[in-house]
Design an enzyme around this catalytic site. Structure first.
Site, PDB file in Angstrom:
ATOM      1  N   GLU A   1     -19.069 -21.218 -11.281  1.00  0.00           N
ATOM      2  CA  GLU A   1     -19.790 -20.053 -11.800  1.00  0.00           C
ATOM      3  C   GLU A   1     -20.485 -19.287 -10.681  1.00  0.00           C
ATOM      4  OE1 GLU A   1     -22.597 -18.499 -15.414  1.00  0.00           O
ATOM      5  OE2 GLU A   1     -22.261 -20.651 -15.226  1.00  0.00           O
TER       6      GLU A   1
ATOM      7  N   VAL B   1      -9.662 -32.575 -13.470  1.00  0.00           N
ATOM      8  CA  VAL B   1      -8.362 -33.231 -13.377  1.00  0.00           C
ATOM      9  C   VAL B   1      -8.301 -34.297 -12.286  1.00  0.00           C
ATOM     10  CG1 VAL B   1      -7.124 -31.258 -14.369  1.00  0.00           C
ATOM     11  CG2 VAL B   1      -7.473 -31.376 -11.890  1.00  0.00           C
TER      12      VAL B   1
ATOM     13  N   GLY C   1     -12.167  -5.457 -15.009  1.00  0.00           N
ATOM     14  CA  GLY C   1     -12.414  -4.316 -15.882  1.00  0.00           C
ATOM     15  C   GLY C   1     -13.756  -3.682 -15.585  1.00  0.00           C
TER      16      GLY C   1
END
Length: 158
Positions: free
Chosen positions: A77, A104, A123
């Protein structure tokens, strides 16, 4: 003014020009999560990719000596947030609105993990980043997707 010791290269130049003016008067600047977790940002290779590294240590591990999944998500983040911040105009601020990760693999105390974030959608109001976290030797640790909302600053509101 605080030095940006955990930023290097072109990213540091942009953060110095843009970010320090905004950050220098913030109460938590210099004592935030990036410093607590020991995250070091690397130079952006282009506007779509950013990297950082973090050691697995007593601040980032589980009691069993492996990287904590929350530390991996925090790293992802932070990386996506700084990447979006770099891409925003001076009157915009990114805020994380969604994060999803799959752990994983693992890294153990003493190992360094390297995170690479690539923007998948840029965007006007959202940025979506894919972040891969690997050990320094390339072993996969986590695969994360982060969505940031891009907010316009209103005058008088920080």
């Amino acid at each position: 003014m605080k030095e940006m010791t955990n930023f290097v290269g072109k990213f540091a130049t942009r953060m110095t020009e843009k970010g320090l003016k905004m950050l220098e008067n913030q109460p938590y600047w210099g004592n935030c999560m990036e410093e607590t977790l020991g995250v070091k940002f690397h130079a952006m290779t282009d506007e779509e990719t950013i990297q950082a590294e973090m050691m697995v240590n007593e601040h980032t591990c589980q009691p069993f000596g492996r990287i904590n999944g929350g530390a991996s998500l925090a790293l992802a983040e932070m990386l996506a947030g700084h990447g979006s911040f770099y891409l925003c105009s001076d009157n915009e601020r990114p805020v994380g609105v969604q994060i999803s990760g799959s752990h994983v693999g693992w890294a153990t105390v003493g190992e360094k993990v390297v995170a690479t974030a690539r923007i998948e959608h840029r965007g006007k109001t959202t940025h979506v980043w894919n972040v891969t976290i690997n050990t320094e030797s390339g072993r996969p640790v986590s695969i994360v997707r982060v969505t940031n909302m891009i907010l316009k600053e209103q005058s008088g509101v920080k």
